[in-house]
Design an enzyme around this catalytic site. Structure first.
Site, mmCIF file in Angstrom:
data_model
loop_
_atom_site.group_PDB
_atom_site.id
_atom_site.type_symbol
_atom_site.label_atom_id
_atom_site.label_comp_id
_atom_site.label_asym_id
_atom_site.label_seq_id
_atom_site.Cartn_x
_atom_site.Cartn_y
_atom_site.Cartn_z
ATOM 1 N N GLY A 14 0.806 -1.208 0.000
ATOM 2 C CA GLY A 14 0.000 0.000 0.000
ATOM 3 C C GLY A 14 0.842 1.262 0.000
ATOM 4 O O GLY A 14 2.071 1.235 0.134
ATOM 5 N N ARG A 38 -1.926 -8.953 3.053
ATOM 6 C CA ARG A 38 -2.999 -9.907 3.339
ATOM 7 C C ARG A 38 -2.797 -11.192 2.538
ATOM 8 O O ARG A 38 -2.513 -11.144 1.343
ATOM 9 C CB ARG A 38 -4.356 -9.301 2.995
ATOM 10 C CG ARG A 38 -4.870 -8.287 3.999
ATOM 11 C CD ARG A 38 -6.235 -7.792 3.612
ATOM 12 N NE ARG A 38 -6.191 -7.053 2.355
ATOM 13 C CZ ARG A 38 -7.271 -6.585 1.718
ATOM 14 N NH1 ARG A 38 -8.473 -6.805 2.239
ATOM 15 N NH2 ARG A 38 -7.153 -5.922 0.593
ATOM 16 N N SER A 101 -2.554 4.593 16.513
ATOM 17 C CA SER A 101 -2.857 6.005 16.318
ATOM 18 C C SER A 101 -3.519 6.206 14.967
ATOM 19 O O SER A 101 -3.209 5.504 14.002
ATOM 20 C CB SER A 101 -1.582 6.845 16.400
ATOM 21 O OG SER A 101 -1.867 8.217 16.182
ATOM 22 N N GLY A 102 -4.418 7.176 14.918
ATOM 23 C CA GLY A 102 -5.010 7.550 13.640
ATOM 24 C C GLY A 102 -4.111 8.464 12.841
ATOM 25 O O GLY A 102 -4.365 8.725 11.668
ATOM 26 N N HIS A 135 -8.888 14.606 2.094
ATOM 27 C CA HIS A 135 -7.945 13.549 1.718
ATOM 28 C C HIS A 135 -8.143 13.168 0.250
ATOM 29 O O HIS A 135 -9.111 13.585 -0.393
ATOM 30 C CB HIS A 135 -8.135 12.307 2.595
ATOM 31 C CG HIS A 135 -7.538 12.434 3.958
ATOM 32 N ND1 HIS A 135 -8.218 12.984 5.008
ATOM 33 C CD2 HIS A 135 -6.310 12.088 4.447
ATOM 34 C CE1 HIS A 135 -7.457 12.969 6.097
ATOM 35 N NE2 HIS A 135 -6.295 12.439 5.778
ATOM 36 N N LYS A 139 -9.264 7.346 -0.288
ATOM 37 C CA LYS A 139 -9.505 7.072 1.133
ATOM 38 C C LYS A 139 -10.950 6.607 1.313
ATOM 39 O O LYS A 139 -11.887 7.257 0.843
ATOM 40 C CB LYS A 139 -9.230 8.318 1.974
ATOM 41 C CG LYS A 139 -9.276 8.039 3.476
ATOM 42 C CD LYS A 139 -8.739 9.221 4.262
ATOM 43 C CE LYS A 139 -8.780 8.978 5.765
ATOM 44 N NZ LYS A 139 -7.959 7.817 6.171
ATOM 45 N N GLY A 145 -9.502 9.145 10.584
ATOM 46 C CA GLY A 145 -9.113 8.825 11.946
ATOM 47 C C GLY A 145 -8.557 10.031 12.677
ATOM 48 O O GLY A 145 -8.805 10.228 13.873
ATOM 49 N N THR A 146 -7.832 10.890 11.950
ATOM 50 C CA THR A 146 -7.279 12.093 12.559
ATOM 51 C C THR A 146 -8.382 13.070 12.953
ATOM 52 O O THR A 146 -8.348 13.678 14.029
ATOM 53 C CB THR A 146 -6.307 12.781 11.592
ATOM 54 O OG1 THR A 146 -5.254 11.874 11.277
ATOM 55 C CG2 THR A 146 -5.719 14.042 12.194
#
Length: 249
Positions: A14, A38, A101-102, A135, A139, A145-146
């Site tokens: 990614g 994955r 964490s985001g 973003h 996304k 998340g932030t």
């Protein structure tokens, strides 16, 4: 010279995985022992710590595998986890050290502290809070998340829970804005790396606190710093406030 440690990269194909790879490859104190995605198999014993930017499902599975094996430590940057997935990672953190964490940016984590302080000092009866984030078009989760971290900081400053203070998205005729609520707006387009603004608005003035990510490497550098910090920690669920020493013991 820093002690050499062995790191793994989960989700290495990614965008963030590639950025983490570039940062790790440039360091002389790290050996990249595993790069996987994955469906790939990995020997966890090869790593002192694994940096994971994959998917919520893959992150939970990896955390459970590390907990069952008694290590390695984990840095989790995947976003969009639901409550059940969050609980499963918390359970895994009882047996292995995890930094989750985001956002791994130093600037964003400074912004979180400023937002908390501002929300604490600006009366919710007079000051509305709106969080806007932008973003790239790829996304998949929203708000980011932030943005949610910033919302949690604002709610904490107001001595409340985000789940209770968050207002629904504005759409159609909804009537006046309810006092004391926290609103979110989302933008998706092009290749925007990440932009977040928290606006405090009263009848007389507006205060805006903002952060813009210029290069994705800043998140990777933060994640690598978190990996170096967490690899020798006791089991527990940590975040960047712990890594940067902002949270008092």
């Amino acid at each position: 010279m820093s002690e050499i440690f062995h790191a793994g990269i989960s989700g290495y194909r990614g965008r963030m995985g590639r950025a983490v790879s570039n940062v790790l490859d440039a360091r002389s104190d790290v050996v990249v022992a595993a790069r996987f995605d994955r469906g790939d198999t990995v020997d966890l014993k090869l790593c002192d710590v694994i940096i994971d930017f994959s998917t919520p499902e893959a992150s939970v599975a990896l955390a459970q595998a590390c907990a069952e094996a008694g290590g390695p430590a984990l840095v989790i940057g995947s976003t969009g986890l639901n409550e059940e997935q969050e609980a499963l990672i918390e359970a895994a953190a009882e047996k292995v050290a995890i930094v989750k964490s985001g956002n791994f940016s130093l600037g964003v984590n400074m912004l979180i502290g400023l937002v908390r302080n501002a929300a604490q000092r600006l009366d919710g009866a007079d000051w509305d809070i709106e969080i806007t984030e932008a973003h790239h078009r790829r996304k998949v989760d929203s708000p980011s998340g932030t943005a949610l971290m910033l919302g949690e900081a604002a709610a904490d400053g107001r001595r409340g829970e985000l789940s209770e203070l968050r207002t629904a998205p504005y759409d159609g005729v909804q009537g006046p804005r309810e006092s004391g609520k926290i609103g979110f707006s989302t933008i998706r387009g092009g290749g925007i790396t990440g932009e977040h603004t928290v606006m405090f608005a009263s009848e007389d003035e507006v205060l805006s606190l903002s952060h813009s990510a210029i290069d994705r490497s800043l998140f990777a550098k933060g994640a690598v710093a978190a990996a170096a910090w967490v690899r020798n920690r006791q089991p527990g669920l940590y975040d960047m406030q712990d890594v940067l020493g902002f949270r008092q013991a």
